[in-house]
Scaffold this motif. Sequence first.
Motif, PDB file in Angstrom:
ATOM      1  N   GLU A  14       0.847  -1.092   0.047  1.00 12.41           N
ATOM      2  CA  GLU A  14      -0.005   0.056   0.046  1.00 12.41           C
ATOM      3  C   GLU A  14       0.917   1.299   0.012  1.00 12.41           C
ATOM      4  O   GLU A  14       1.765   1.299   0.821  1.00 12.41           O
ATOM      5  N   GLU A  15       0.765   2.060  -0.813  1.00 14.65           N
ATOM      6  CA  GLU A  15       1.248   3.632  -0.775  1.00 14.65           C
ATOM      7  C   GLU A  15       0.256   4.491  -0.669  1.00 14.65           C
ATOM      8  O   GLU A  15      -0.859   4.525  -1.239  1.00 14.65           O
ATOM      9  N   ARG A  16       0.728   5.553   0.236  1.00 16.01           N
ATOM     10  CA  ARG A  16      -0.180   6.651   0.496  1.00 16.01           C
ATOM     11  C   ARG A  16       0.368   8.028   0.120  1.00 16.01           C
ATOM     12  O   ARG A  16       0.921   8.791   0.997  1.00 16.01           O
ATOM     13  N   PRO A  17      -0.030   8.234  -1.197  1.00 17.49           N
ATOM     14  CA  PRO A  17       0.739   9.630  -1.401  1.00 17.49           C
ATOM     15  C   PRO A  17      -0.116  10.744  -0.973  1.00 17.49           C
ATOM     16  O   PRO A  17      -1.246  10.531  -0.712  1.00 17.49           O
ATOM     17  N   LYS A  18       0.318  11.831  -1.181  1.00 14.66           N
ATOM     18  CA  LYS A  18      -0.084  13.334  -0.506  1.00 14.66           C
ATOM     19  C   LYS A  18      -0.942  13.728  -1.704  1.00 14.66           C
ATOM     20  O   LYS A  18      -1.990  14.706  -1.432  1.00 14.66           O
ATOM     21  N   SER A  19      -0.833  13.354  -3.050  1.00  9.90           N
ATOM     22  CA  SER A  19      -1.562  13.955  -3.921  1.00  9.90           C
ATOM     23  C   SER A  19      -1.509  12.810  -4.972  1.00  9.90           C
ATOM     24  O   SER A  19      -0.860  11.718  -5.182  1.00  9.90           O
TER      25      SER A  19
ATOM     26  N   ALA B 232      -3.393   4.490 -10.448  1.00 10.05           N
ATOM     27  CA  ALA B 232      -3.966   3.916  -9.299  1.00 10.05           C
ATOM     28  C   ALA B 232      -2.844   2.967  -8.647  1.00 10.05           C
ATOM     29  O   ALA B 232      -2.844   2.728  -7.524  1.00 10.05           O
ATOM     30  N   TYR B 233      -1.765   2.523  -9.255  1.00 13.75           N
ATOM     31  CA  TYR B 233      -0.855   1.343  -9.159  1.00 13.75           C
ATOM     32  C   TYR B 233       0.399   1.922  -9.727  1.00 13.75           C
ATOM     33  O   TYR B 233       0.650   2.774 -10.456  1.00 13.75           O
ATOM     34  N   ARG B 234       1.541   1.556  -8.985  1.00  8.58           N
ATOM     35  CA  ARG B 234       2.876   1.469  -9.554  1.00  8.58           C
ATOM     36  C   ARG B 234       3.396  -0.020  -9.962  1.00  8.58           C
ATOM     37  O   ARG B 234       3.145  -0.861  -9.129  1.00  8.58           O
ATOM     38  N   GLY B 235       4.103   0.007 -10.834  1.00  9.70           N
ATOM     39  CA  GLY B 235       4.439  -1.383 -11.503  1.00  9.70           C
ATOM     40  C   GLY B 235       3.201  -2.007 -12.086  1.00  9.70           C
ATOM     41  O   GLY B 235       2.011  -1.518 -12.001  1.00  9.70           O
TER      42      GLY B 235
ATOM     43  N   THR C 100       6.446  -7.774 -10.386  1.00  8.56           N
ATOM     44  CA  THR C 100       6.192  -8.538  -9.328  1.00  8.56           C
ATOM     45  C   THR C 100       5.928  -7.763  -7.790  1.00  8.56           C
ATOM     46  O   THR C 100       5.343  -8.281  -7.033  1.00  8.56           O
ATOM     47  N   LYS C 101       6.781  -6.659  -7.904  1.00 10.12           N
ATOM     48  CA  LYS C 101       6.624  -5.917  -6.535  1.00 10.12           C
ATOM     49  C   LYS C 101       5.691  -4.705  -7.005  1.00 10.12           C
ATOM     50  O   LYS C 101       6.351  -3.663  -7.346  1.00 10.12           O
ATOM     51  N   LEU C 102       4.490  -4.688  -6.652  1.00 15.59           N
ATOM     52  CA  LEU C 102       3.690  -3.725  -7.131  1.00 15.59           C
ATOM     53  C   LEU C 102       3.125  -2.943  -5.838  1.00 15.59           C
ATOM     54  O   LEU C 102       3.269  -3.037  -4.645  1.00 15.59           O
ATOM     55  N   PHE C 103       2.674  -1.437  -6.380  1.00 11.76           N
ATOM     56  CA  PHE C 103       2.231  -0.694  -5.246  1.00 11.76           C
ATOM     57  C   PHE C 103       0.875  -0.064  -5.719  1.00 11.76           C
ATOM     58  O   PHE C 103       0.462   0.038  -6.828  1.00 11.76           O
ATOM     59  N   ALA C 104      -0.224  -0.134  -4.561  1.00 12.31           N
ATOM     60  CA  ALA C 104      -1.616   0.137  -4.773  1.00 12.31           C
ATOM     61  C   ALA C 104      -1.729   1.592  -3.857  1.00 12.31           C
ATOM     62  O   ALA C 104      -1.192   1.596  -2.728  1.00 12.31           O
ATOM     63  N   LYS C 105      -2.619   2.364  -4.485  1.00 10.25           N
ATOM     64  CA  LYS C 105      -3.023   3.565  -3.792  1.00 10.25           C
ATOM     65  C   LYS C 105      -4.420   3.580  -3.387  1.00 10.25           C
ATOM     66  O   LYS C 105      -5.320   4.089  -4.013  1.00 10.25           O
ATOM     67  N   PRO C 106      -4.930   2.915  -2.202  1.00 12.23           N
ATOM     68  CA  PRO C 106      -6.094   2.579  -2.018  1.00 12.23           C
ATOM     69  C   PRO C 106      -6.881   4.036  -1.535  1.00 12.23           C
ATOM     70  O   PRO C 106      -7.970   4.031  -1.464  1.00 12.23           O
ATOM     71  N   GLU C 107      -6.008   5.151  -1.200  1.00  8.38           N
ATOM     72  CA  GLU C 107      -6.801   6.301  -1.068  1.00  8.38           C
ATOM     73  C   GLU C 107      -6.930   7.184  -2.136  1.00  8.38           C
ATOM     74  O   GLU C 107      -7.376   8.566  -2.182  1.00  8.38           O
ATOM     75  N   ALA C 108      -6.627   6.634  -3.442  1.00  3.68           N
ATOM     76  CA  ALA C 108      -6.695   7.315  -4.564  1.00  3.68           C
ATOM     77  C   ALA C 108      -7.872   8.378  -4.794  1.00  3.68           C
ATOM     78  O   ALA C 108      -7.813   9.539  -5.117  1.00  3.68           O
TER      79      ALA C 108
ATOM     80  N   PRO D 267      -4.242  -7.037 -13.396  1.00  6.15           N
ATOM     81  CA  PRO D 267      -4.921  -8.166 -12.461  1.00  6.15           C
ATOM     82  C   PRO D 267      -5.318  -7.730 -11.005  1.00  6.15           C
ATOM     83  O   PRO D 267      -6.425  -8.035 -10.749  1.00  6.15           O
ATOM     84  N   ILE D 268      -4.551  -7.077 -10.310  1.00  2.00           N
ATOM     85  CA  ILE D 268      -4.915  -6.709  -9.108  1.00  2.00           C
ATOM     86  C   ILE D 268      -5.994  -5.530  -8.794  1.00  2.00           C
ATOM     87  O   ILE D 268      -6.667  -5.796  -7.866  1.00  2.00           O
ATOM     88  N   GLU D 269      -6.493  -4.974 -10.014  1.00  2.41           N
ATOM     89  CA  GLU D 269      -7.615  -4.292  -9.881  1.00  2.41           C
ATOM     90  C   GLU D 269      -9.027  -5.205  -9.959  1.00  2.41           C
ATOM     91  O   GLU D 269      -9.647  -4.521  -9.113  1.00  2.41           O
ATOM     92  N   ARG D 270      -8.760  -6.229  -9.947  1.00  2.52           N
ATOM     93  CA  ARG D 270      -9.995  -7.284  -9.513  1.00  2.52           C
ATOM     94  C   ARG D 270     -10.431  -7.423  -8.157  1.00  2.52           C
ATOM     95  O   ARG D 270     -11.589  -7.358  -7.675  1.00  2.52           O
ATOM     96  N   ASP D 271      -9.382  -7.210  -7.558  1.00  2.00           N
ATOM     97  CA  ASP D 271      -9.503  -7.064  -5.772  1.00  2.00           C
ATOM     98  C   ASP D 271      -9.596  -5.763  -5.247  1.00  2.00           C
ATOM     99  O   ASP D 271     -10.212  -5.398  -4.476  1.00  2.00           O
ATOM    100  N   TRP D 272      -8.694  -4.842  -5.653  1.00  6.16           N
ATOM    101  CA  TRP D 272      -8.404  -3.607  -5.238  1.00  6.16           C
ATOM    102  C   TRP D 272      -9.562  -2.372  -5.460  1.00  6.16           C
ATOM    103  O   TRP D 272     -10.059  -1.804  -4.755  1.00  6.16           O
ATOM    104  N   ARG D 273     -10.176  -2.550  -6.858  1.00  3.43           N
ATOM    105  CA  ARG D 273     -11.051  -1.983  -7.327  1.00  3.43           C
ATOM    106  C   ARG D 273     -10.821  -0.141  -7.271  1.00  3.43           C
ATOM    107  O   ARG D 273     -11.708   0.430  -7.128  1.00  3.43           O
ATOM    108  N   ILE D 274      -9.715   0.102  -7.306  1.00 10.59           N
ATOM    109  CA  ILE D 274      -9.330   1.568  -7.083  1.00 10.59           C
ATOM    110  C   ILE D 274      -9.709   2.170  -8.372  1.00 10.59           C
ATOM    111  O   ILE D 274     -10.237   3.464  -8.354  1.00 10.59           O
TER     112      ILE D 274
END
Length: 365
Positions: free
Chosen positions: A54-59, A77-80, A107-115, A144-151
């Motif tokens: 999980e990544e929590r950017p300020k913008s 929404a993602y990195r990698g 293989t090492k991805l980052f998701a931004k749940p607060e996007a 593929p990870i959008e299926r679970d994260w839905r960001i």
Amino acid sequence: MFHVEHSPVKGRGAQSGQVPTRFGLAEREVDGDWRDYVASLDGPPVRLRTTVTEERPKSILTFNQSPDVPFDRSVNAYRGCEHGCVYCFARPTHAYHDLSPGLDFETKLFAKPEAADLLRKTLAKKGYSPKPIAFGTNTDPYQPIERDWRITRALLEVCLEARHPVTITTKSDRVLMDADLLEAMARENLVAVAISVTTLDPALSAKLEPRCAAPAKRLAALGKLVELGVPVHCSLSPVIPAITDEFMENIIARVAELGVKSVGWIPLRLPHEVAPLFREWLAVHYPERAGKVMGIVREMRGGRDNDPNFHSRMNPKGVWADLIRARFRLACRKAGIGREGDRPRFTLDASRFRPPQSGGQLQLL
């Protein structure tokens, strides 16, 4: 020329993590005798697994002034990207995280749940001036990870609420998971979708872009979006000489049959660490034509693996580039597709933008 001593890495685009970077990251090399000894104790290496941090950017909005792209702001929404396209121009961004643009990128991805919350706050700011937001400019919003994260879906919901226009670029039929939102946005002239189709050969696609949707699924997604009334663009991206260019005419003919009215092509780009990764991929999968492929690429790029300059980076030169352009134009004419540009030119409506609710406060409209 790469001298590759290992078998292809199944299910991944990059064939190793050992790629030189601009930032002098430490490189690791396992001694052959030690590797054999460990294998005798533990068996073969464990299959690579995808991890998400999980990544929590300020913008969340990124602005640009590039003359080569038809948008001035984007959301990622993602990195990698787990799609693992070996040619992906975004791979070098992983080096900023002290990670490899090779296997780490896929293989090492980052998701931004607060996007979505960040976007809501940005759009609600006083003085914000709306223009289309581009989704999928750096990594695929429907990997593929959008299926679970839905960001991506959460971001689209904010844009629909705010009547904010959006463009989407993807290589996945997973975009149809949000068909309800896309159809609603299309009725308001708020969305256009571009789907990249690189080849019609599923075996080649599995090597080149191993975790993307199969070509047939991407074509089906284009057809479904047309049925829903969503403006669509098919991007032949990238066109790789002596690897994927043979499919150009058939792809254009197929998407025209589906009702697609906008088609373009983008040449292969090999910025920074992508060039050695692609050369390694060629050495593993197509050693017999690696020299020819890179010879044509360099001829189109002024004798280099890559041209990083504005304007020319998306506009290759030379005989081979002219030949591809001529083939593209002829195929468009035969298919009855009038516009023969290299990027979609949809005019979306930003005139009815309304700041979304933010922090539980209603906006005065």
